[in-house]
Write an enzyme that holds these catalytic residues in place. Structure first.
Site, PDB file in Angstrom:
ATOM      1  CD  GLU A  73      30.191  49.888  48.592  1.00  0.00           C
ATOM      2  OE1 GLU A  73      29.867  48.810  48.466  1.00  0.00           O
ATOM      3  OE2 GLU A  73      29.768  50.430  49.898  1.00  0.00           O
ATOM      4  CE  LYS A 114      27.827  41.733  42.119  1.00  0.00           C
ATOM      5  NZ  LYS A 114      28.652  41.288  41.699  1.00  0.00           N
ATOM      6  CG  ASP A 163      33.860  40.349  37.156  1.00  0.00           C
ATOM      7  OD1 ASP A 163      33.639  39.841  38.269  1.00  0.00           O
ATOM      8  OD2 ASP A 163      33.771  40.935  35.326  1.00  0.00           O
ATOM      9  CE1 TYR A 177      32.343  43.263  49.926  1.00  0.00           C
ATOM     10  CE2 TYR A 177      33.651  43.530  47.539  1.00  0.00           C
ATOM     11  CZ  TYR A 177      33.033  42.522  48.303  1.00  0.00           C
ATOM     12  OH  TYR A 177      33.156  41.501  48.052  1.00  0.00           O
ATOM     13  CE  LYS A 180      25.173  40.449  37.571  1.00  0.00           C
ATOM     14  NZ  LYS A 180      26.273  39.564  38.259  1.00  0.00           N
ATOM     15  CB  CYS A 226      54.813  39.450   4.554  1.00  0.00           C
ATOM     16  SG  CYS A 226      54.121  41.337   4.684  1.00  0.00           S
ATOM     17  CB  CYS A 228      56.734  43.449   1.692  1.00  0.00           C
ATOM     18  SG  CYS A 228      57.494  42.583   2.676  1.00  0.00           S
ATOM     19  CB  CYS A 287      57.711  40.240   7.596  1.00  0.00           C
ATOM     20  SG  CYS A 287      58.587  40.924   6.664  1.00  0.00           S
ATOM     21  CB  CYS A 337      58.468  44.598   5.332  1.00  0.00           C
ATOM     22  SG  CYS A 337      56.758  44.252   6.210  1.00  0.00           S
TER      23      CYS A 337
HETATM   24  S1  IVH Z   1      28.929  43.768  49.290  1.00  0.00           S
HETATM   25  C1  IVH Z   1      26.053  41.451  51.454  1.00  0.00           C
HETATM   26  N1  IVH Z   1      29.941  45.616  48.103  1.00  0.00           N
HETATM   27  O1  IVH Z   1      29.788  40.904  44.715  1.00  0.00           O
HETATM   28  C2  IVH Z   1      26.963  41.990  50.753  1.00  0.00           C
HETATM   29  N2  IVH Z   1      30.318  43.302  47.126  1.00  0.00           N
HETATM   30  O2  IVH Z   1      27.117  39.265  44.119  1.00  0.00           O
HETATM   31  C3  IVH Z   1      27.655  40.963  50.108  1.00  0.00           C
HETATM   32  N3  IVH Z   1      31.181  42.787  45.233  1.00  0.00           N
HETATM   33  O3  IVH Z   1      30.199  38.453  46.762  1.00  0.00           O
HETATM   34  C4  IVH Z   1      28.787  41.693  49.103  1.00  0.00           C
HETATM   35  N4  IVH Z   1      32.023  44.316  45.175  1.00  0.00           N
HETATM   36  O4  IVH Z   1      32.541  39.577  45.559  1.00  0.00           O
HETATM   37  C5  IVH Z   1      29.504  44.235  48.055  1.00  0.00           C
HETATM   38  N5  IVH Z   1      31.037  47.130  46.734  1.00  0.00           N
HETATM   39  C6  IVH Z   1      30.831  45.533  46.351  1.00  0.00           C
HETATM   40  C7  IVH Z   1      31.211  44.425  45.928  1.00  0.00           C
HETATM   41  C8  IVH Z   1      31.292  42.795  46.466  1.00  0.00           C
HETATM   42  C9  IVH Z   1      31.734  43.781  44.588  1.00  0.00           C
HETATM   43  C10 IVH Z   1      31.028  42.006  44.864  1.00  0.00           C
HETATM   44  C11 IVH Z   1      31.293  40.107  46.254  1.00  0.00           C
HETATM   45  C12 IVH Z   1      29.979  39.067  46.761  1.00  0.00           C
HETATM   46  C13 IVH Z   1      29.310  39.492  45.144  1.00  0.00           C
HETATM   47  C14 IVH Z   1      28.150  39.875  45.303  1.00  0.00           C
END
Ligand code: IVH
Length: 698
Positions: A145, A147, A149, A255, A343, A439, A442, A457, A462
């Protein structure tokens, strides 16, 4: 039509029917009860189409009309109001502070891996652990999946109604932010066919487009800008007043199913499927994979796609699919053994801000940008970054010649966030960059209006300012002239071929041929594209003119309201402010600019050249379908939905998404949906495409 394919959502309390109404108020009539249920069902359905499936069937206006009807019913019969009514999304009361809440089950975090070898080592550790548990040779299936942010949150649904939403906090105890989560359209307020208790987890985030727009708005209003989408999502979700949160668009990717009483899944992927089927937003890029190699190539694939996404991801989460294996694997401290985060490299970097330069905008505003010592951020080399405006520079304490932190998120323009922490302690810091007194393009003396965050300006000739206006004129949402990008516009301007927008339409082949990038064919193509742009509707022309405050939507709304440029030119600010989305101050500003002699000359010139300065089609009060409301369902044999909608609108009618007693006609094509059945039930006349044609021809 059913919101989530389950039972109807009219969950009006049965006691109301039984006559046992609270506070002795009059019982709502059965009709009101039914209509409220119906409206909730329809509104939930459309909210889901819009926010979750990204595939709306009706426009905002129609949605608002339905919502207003529901609000009106609920205010007349307060007993009808339920906690999960779509009317409850906005307008909730502010809270004094965020209450602490304990999670039903701890919200875990994730261990990290950064390389292929580390990922393989993680799988190996799981094998070893399971072997000790007596499970030899486990067969893993993985769920991969994105991740996200953003900000982790937990949603608790009791008997299908959203009872509480909380931030992750320290994993055990979070903060109650239900009031703000309710404002997020992608979060269902109720779930059909729900067990008595279910907890859904997900990540709330702000899309990159919304983040950029929010920062721009804030910068222009003289407010501080957010460093990244995650901070702006976190700041929004922790607001005390939900009205503030509602102004900032957030969404969610779900998720995980947490605690679930009365649901049992064998695998994580089954749980995700359940979420999807019950109206939760689950990313469609999630994959179920059978081998480590596939997992690795999928992680690399996400990394490659990262910059093209509309939201920020800082990695990929890899989870073991089988829930029994997950249970056997357990956790070490806060990190489950059964999941890991792959990561990505960070999106921030440290570099030197060599100098601050200034662009001139469409309206003369001087916009600062940073020239950086080139630095690689997330695999892309950055040389330039935005600095928003001079006040933001001061607020952030950014100085030229020093080291700064830059951030680049997705496709968003890189930003300078702050000075590097170590430089701010120095005593011999250079002075803060100030906007130039003249400016840069000009050389006219600049000035700073009291009510603006920009120094300006004042020279309307200009060249830099004209370039912005001309570029805007030909751009996508405006006249959309293919083959005219910023380089071509600059070239035509430099050669003296184009000074005002009308000049584009006076270009001849002989002037273009021989210019850089132009042969006979490309010159002809460009001229044809310019000619074709004369067909753009009035609303787009209004937008293209470059009136401060008139964006694409306002351009269209003004066109619809006034229908003709003369009506708009003679309208008072009061009349202009009757246009949807136009406030009083904005109306004053628009009227002022329209009264400007130069603007009037431009309009006259363009009108003479044959651009559209009136709205096509019949006004809503005329035409064979004047005042009629139609619903289209199924596919029509010859016309696309858009074509049919356009024709109905041109004939004065309106196309809406849902059938009610007020619908005048339902037009049913092939494989019509439940709308046809509903029309028949309500006695609404049903037509086929031929019937619609007959109506249109009056
Ligand atoms: S699973 C044990 N799935 O990542 C399961 N987390 O570093 C823990 N996050 O606190 C969460 N996308 O805020 C999971 N597809 C995803 C995620 C996800 C983002 C974040 C979430 C969690 C942090 C962990």
């Amino acid at each position: 039509m059913s919101a989530a394919g389950g039972k109807p959502i009219s969950r009006a309390p049965e006691s109301v029917e039984g006559g046992d109404s609270k506070d002795g108020a009059a019982e709502p009539p059965r009709e009101a009860l039914e209509r409220a249920g119906e409206l909730r069902e329809v509104l939930d359905y459309h909210a889901r189409r819009y926010y979750v499936l990204d595939d709306p069937e009706i426009g905002d206006e129609e949605y608002d009309r339905l919502l207003d009807e529901l609000r009106e019913l609920e205010s007349r019969h307060p007993q009808l109001l339920t906690d999960d009514s779509p009317s409850r999304r906005v307008g909730g009361a502010p809270v004094d502070r965020l209450e602490k809440v304990e999670h039903l089950e701890p919200m875990l975090s994730l261990g990290n891996v950064r390389t292929e070898a580390e990922l393989r080592a993680w799988v190996e550790r799981m094998r070893n652990h399971l072997a000790r548990e007596g499970i030899a040779e486990p067969r893993f299936t993985f769920v991969v999946e994105p991740k996200i942010d953003g900000l982790a949150i937990s949603l608790v649904y009791r008997d299908g109604v959203l009872e509480r939403g909380a931030t992750r906090g320290d994993g055990q105890i979070g903060e109650d932010v239900t009031h703000n989560l309710r404002t997020i359209g992608a979060i269902p307020l109720h779930v059909s066919d729900a067990p008595p208790l279910v907890e859904v987890r997900g990540e709330v985030y702000m899309s990159l487009a919304d983040f950029t727009a929010l920062n721009e708005r804030r910068a222009e209003a003289g407010e501080s800008t957010f460093m990244n989408p995650r901070n702006s999502a976190a700041g929004t979700i922790r607001q005390l007043d939900p009205a503030d949160a509602a102004k900032r668009p957030l969404s969610i990717w779900c998720y995980q199913v947490g605690v679930a009483d009365g649901l049992s899944f064998k695998s994580h992927s089954q749980a995700l499927e359940w979420l999807r089927e019950h109206g939760f937003r689950v990313n469609s890029g999630i994959q179920l994979l059978g081998s480590e190699d596939e997992v690795i190539s999928q992680c690399l694939e996400w990394e490659r796609r990262r910059g093209a996404l509309d939201f920020e991801i800082d990695g990929v989460v890899v989870k073991v699919d089988d829930l029994e294996l997950q249970r056997r694997l357990g956790a070490v401290g806060r990190d489950p053994r059964w999941a890991v985060a792959w990561k990505f490299p960070p999106t921030t970097a440290l570099t030197t801000l060599e100098k601050v330069m200034w662009n001139v905008g469409k309206f003369g505003d001087l916009r600062p940008y940073a020239v950086l010592e080139p630095v690689s951020v997330g695999g892309v080399t950055i040389r330039l970054a935005t600095l928003h405006n001079e006040e933001d520079i001061v607020r952030k304490d950014i100085r030229a010649g020093e080291e700064v932190i830059v951030v680049r998120a997705g496709d968003v323009i890189p930003q300078v966030v702050s000075p590097a922490p170590h430089v701010v302690e120095r005593e011999d810091r250079p002075p803060p960059p100030a906007p130039p007194a003249r400016c840069p393009y000009c050389h006219t003396e600049t000035f700073k209006p009291v009510d603006s965050v920009f120094t300006k300006c004042p020279n309307r000739d200009c060249p830099a300012r004209s370039w912005q206006l001309l570029k805007h004129f030909v751009s996508r949402g405006a006249m959309d002239i293919e083959g005219l990008g910023e380089r071509q516009v600059a070239m035509l301007q430099e050669r003296g071929l184009v000074t005002t927008a009308g000049d584009f339409y006076r270009l001849g082949e002989e002037q273009l041929v021989g210019l850089e990038g132009f042969g006979e064919i490309s010159a002809r193509n460009l001229l044809a594209a310019i000619e074709a742009s004369k067909e753009r509707p009035f609303g787009r022309v209004l937008f293209a003119l470059g009136i401060e405050e008139v964006g694409e939507v306002t351009g269209r709304n003004l066109a619809q309201r006034f229908r003709d440029i003369d009506a708009l030119l003679t309208a008072t600010p009061e009349r202009i402010s009757e246009t949807p989305g136009v406030g009083e101050k904005m109306a004053e500003a628009i009227a002022g600019q329209l009264a400007d002699e130069r603007m009037q000359r431009l309009i006259e010139d363009l009108r003479g050249l044959g651009l559209r300065f009136h709205e096509e089609g019949a006004p809503p009060s005329e035409g064979p379908l004047a005042g009629k409301t139609l619903v289209l369902t199924g596919s029509l044999p010859e016309w696309s939905r858009e074509a049919a909608t356009e024709r109905v609108t041109a004939a004065g009618g309106r196309v809406v998404g849902s059938v009610s007693k007020k619908t005048d006609y339902v037009v049913a094509g092939e494989s019509p949906g439940s709308k046809l059945a509903k029309a028949e039930r309500l006695g609404v006349p049903v037509l086929d495409e031929a019937g619609l044609r007959a109506l249109l021809s009056g």
